[in-house]
Design an enzyme around this catalytic site. Structure first.
Site, PDB file in Angstrom:
ATOM      1  N   ARG A 194      60.269 -17.651  64.522  1.00 55.71           N
ATOM      2  CA  ARG A 194      59.072 -18.075  63.797  1.00 55.71           C
ATOM      3  C   ARG A 194      59.176 -18.890  62.370  1.00 55.71           C
ATOM      4  O   ARG A 194      60.253 -18.487  61.932  1.00 55.71           O
ATOM      5  CB  ARG A 194      58.216 -16.558  63.533  1.00 55.71           C
ATOM      6  CG  ARG A 194      57.899 -15.948  64.804  1.00 55.71           C
ATOM      7  CD  ARG A 194      57.462 -14.395  64.631  1.00 55.71           C
ATOM      8  NE  ARG A 194      56.980 -13.918  65.816  1.00 55.71           N
ATOM      9  CZ  ARG A 194      57.939 -12.944  66.362  1.00 55.71           C
ATOM     10  NH1 ARG A 194      59.206 -12.626  65.573  1.00 55.71           N
ATOM     11  NH2 ARG A 194      57.594 -12.207  67.454  1.00 55.71           N
ATOM     12  N   LYS A 218      59.429  -9.445  63.228  1.00 59.08           N
ATOM     13  CA  LYS A 218      58.342  -8.661  62.922  1.00 59.08           C
ATOM     14  C   LYS A 218      58.685  -7.280  62.716  1.00 59.08           C
ATOM     15  O   LYS A 218      59.663  -6.865  63.662  1.00 59.08           O
ATOM     16  CB  LYS A 218      57.120  -8.751  63.952  1.00 59.08           C
ATOM     17  CG  LYS A 218      56.576 -10.074  63.499  1.00 59.08           C
ATOM     18  CD  LYS A 218      55.330 -10.142  64.600  1.00 59.08           C
ATOM     19  CE  LYS A 218      54.588 -11.312  64.595  1.00 59.08           C
ATOM     20  NZ  LYS A 218      53.301 -11.592  65.492  1.00 59.08           N
ATOM     21  N   HIS A 260      54.478 -23.124  65.098  1.00 60.23           N
ATOM     22  CA  HIS A 260      54.520 -22.390  66.268  1.00 60.23           C
ATOM     23  C   HIS A 260      54.575 -23.157  67.437  1.00 60.23           C
ATOM     24  O   HIS A 260      54.933 -22.408  68.576  1.00 60.23           O
ATOM     25  CB  HIS A 260      53.346 -21.450  66.008  1.00 60.23           C
ATOM     26  CG  HIS A 260      53.514 -20.009  66.589  1.00 60.23           C
ATOM     27  ND1 HIS A 260      54.289 -19.221  65.931  1.00 60.23           N
ATOM     28  CD2 HIS A 260      53.073 -19.552  67.463  1.00 60.23           C
ATOM     29  CE1 HIS A 260      54.155 -17.985  66.686  1.00 60.23           C
ATOM     30  NE2 HIS A 260      53.502 -18.197  67.503  1.00 60.23           N
ATOM     31  N   ARG A 292      58.085 -23.272  68.489  1.00 54.62           N
ATOM     32  CA  ARG A 292      58.433 -22.039  69.203  1.00 54.62           C
ATOM     33  C   ARG A 292      58.091 -22.053  70.622  1.00 54.62           C
ATOM     34  O   ARG A 292      58.765 -21.605  71.401  1.00 54.62           O
ATOM     35  CB  ARG A 292      57.812 -20.879  68.423  1.00 54.62           C
ATOM     36  CG  ARG A 292      58.127 -19.609  69.138  1.00 54.62           C
ATOM     37  CD  ARG A 292      57.563 -18.524  67.739  1.00 54.62           C
ATOM     38  NE  ARG A 292      57.398 -17.257  68.372  1.00 54.62           N
ATOM     39  CZ  ARG A 292      58.393 -16.237  68.661  1.00 54.62           C
ATOM     40  NH1 ARG A 292      59.587 -16.624  68.140  1.00 54.62           N
ATOM     41  NH2 ARG A 292      58.389 -14.978  69.115  1.00 54.62           N
ATOM     42  N   HIS A 306      59.975 -10.796  70.970  1.00 58.94           N
ATOM     43  CA  HIS A 306      58.645 -10.252  71.509  1.00 58.94           C
ATOM     44  C   HIS A 306      58.669  -8.764  71.904  1.00 58.94           C
ATOM     45  O   HIS A 306      59.709  -8.216  72.468  1.00 58.94           O
ATOM     46  CB  HIS A 306      58.128 -10.870  72.836  1.00 58.94           C
ATOM     47  CG  HIS A 306      57.666 -12.475  72.612  1.00 58.94           C
ATOM     48  ND1 HIS A 306      57.659 -13.195  73.934  1.00 58.94           N
ATOM     49  CD2 HIS A 306      57.151 -12.781  71.756  1.00 58.94           C
ATOM     50  CE1 HIS A 306      57.150 -14.246  73.367  1.00 58.94           C
ATOM     51  NE2 HIS A 306      56.914 -14.336  72.032  1.00 58.94           N
ATOM     52  N   TYR A 329      54.482 -17.807  79.099  1.00 60.75           N
ATOM     53  CA  TYR A 329      55.285 -19.129  79.253  1.00 60.75           C
ATOM     54  C   TYR A 329      55.508 -19.465  80.664  1.00 60.75           C
ATOM     55  O   TYR A 329      55.637 -20.762  81.042  1.00 60.75           O
ATOM     56  CB  TYR A 329      56.510 -19.003  78.530  1.00 60.75           C
ATOM     57  CG  TYR A 329      56.311 -18.877  76.913  1.00 60.75           C
ATOM     58  CD1 TYR A 329      56.062 -19.979  76.122  1.00 60.75           C
ATOM     59  CD2 TYR A 329      56.588 -17.526  76.172  1.00 60.75           C
ATOM     60  CE1 TYR A 329      55.503 -19.774  74.834  1.00 60.75           C
ATOM     61  CE2 TYR A 329      56.204 -17.579  74.807  1.00 60.75           C
ATOM     62  CZ  TYR A 329      55.540 -18.628  74.250  1.00 60.75           C
ATOM     63  OH  TYR A 329      55.510 -18.568  72.840  1.00 60.75           O
TER      64      TYR A 329
END
Length: 302
Positions: free
Chosen positions: A152, A176, A245, A248, A271, A280
């Site tokens: 990110r 995150k 993004h 990414r 994730h 994806y």
């Protein structure tokens, strides 16, 4: 109950106890303030009123936005019960069925990527000054790392010198929720680009902990990374708007095409949910469909 004071206390709890990042806190603040402005006494709201509010959200917003807003409300009412401000949450007996459409990630086509990188390397060859050359070397390192790791933009901007081990080709990412993961940089162009930037960066800002810096020696901002991408998109004369993004997304889709292991892709991207990664798989399938359709129409030569 003072709604604004309670909301402030809850956001402080989310920041200090739940360790939520600034973007999530901002979203919570916006979503909860929207609800409180519409319902002056949130502690007295009934289940029916909450269901009606959720129906209104579903009429106005996309599914992903509705789910985010509902999740913020659920967490807020859980906090009110935890703090014994309420005995029961209005969500206790609500059955929410929000249809989740599959939103395919936007991928940058390989010819466009190649044009963007070619424009950056071309600028390096023609750099008129040492400052321009140093900035271009940094820009190339940013682009190469974005595409070679799928990180990110916020993760890229907060990489420190200690996070990078160019000898072992490993970068430590803090994602995150402050979760850490290591990514192996298998691409030789990204290693070369990072080493080149490291060499021109060190003499000037060796005491600065962040790796990517702006011209003032401060941490490179996320907006600056977006401007870097826009710069080379324009130099490459590519139409369309491309974001960090999307780099990414492109990395993840091409990685899935190569390895076909959704759990491996999940770990590399950091994730928390496998459902996020599975997008994806759908994106790759849709790209295959488009390719075969073009083949059938005779638009792609073998």
């Amino acid at each position: 109950m003072d709604e604004n004071r309670t909301l402030t206390a809850y956001l402080t709890y989310c920041e200090l106890q739940k360790n939520l990042d600034s973007k999530t806190l901002k979203a919570y603040r916006i979503d909860l303030k929207q609800f409180i402005d519409q319902h002056s006494c949130p502690t007295a709201i009934t289940r029916g009123e909450m269901e009606q509010y959720i129906e209104q959200l579903m009429e106005r917003y996309k599914t992903t936005t509705v789910k985010r807003k509902v999740a913020a409300l659920k967490a807020f009412y859980h906090y009110l019960v935890y703090e014994e401000i309420l005995k029961h949450s209005p969500f206790e007996k609500i059955q929410i069925h929000i249809r989740q459409e599959i939103l395919l990630p936007r991928v940058i086509d390989r010819p466009v990527l190649e044009a963007i990188f070619s424009a950056a390397y071309a600028e390096l060859k023609c750099a008129p000054s040492c400052i321009t050359r140093r900035n271009t070397i940094r820009n190339i390192a940013v682009l190469e790392l974005l595409f070679a790791s799928g990180i990110r933009v916020s993760e890229l901007c907060t990489i420190t010198c200690d996070n990078l081990n160019l000898t072992n080709q490993v970068v430590l990412i803090r994602g995150k929720g402050n979760k850490e993961r290591q990514i192996y940089l298998a691409s030789s162009p990204v290693i070369d680009a990072l080493k080149a930037y490291s060499e021109v960066r060190i003499p000037y800002y060796e005491n600065e902990s962040f790796f990517f810096l702006n011209r003032d020696g401060k941490r490179l901002s996320e907006q600056s990374v977006r401007r870097i991408i826009n710069r080379y998109t324009n130099l490459a004369q590519q139409s369309g708007h491309y974001t960090p993004h999307m780099f990414r997304h492109s990395f993840a889709t091409y990685l899935w095409d190569t390895c076909g292991d959704v759990y491996e892709v999940k770990e590399i991207l950091g994730h928390s949910s496998i459902r996020t990664t599975e997008r994806y798989v759908h994106a790759s399938f849709e790209r295959q469909k488009s390719y075969f359709q073009l083949c059938i129409q005779g638009k792609i030569s073998k």
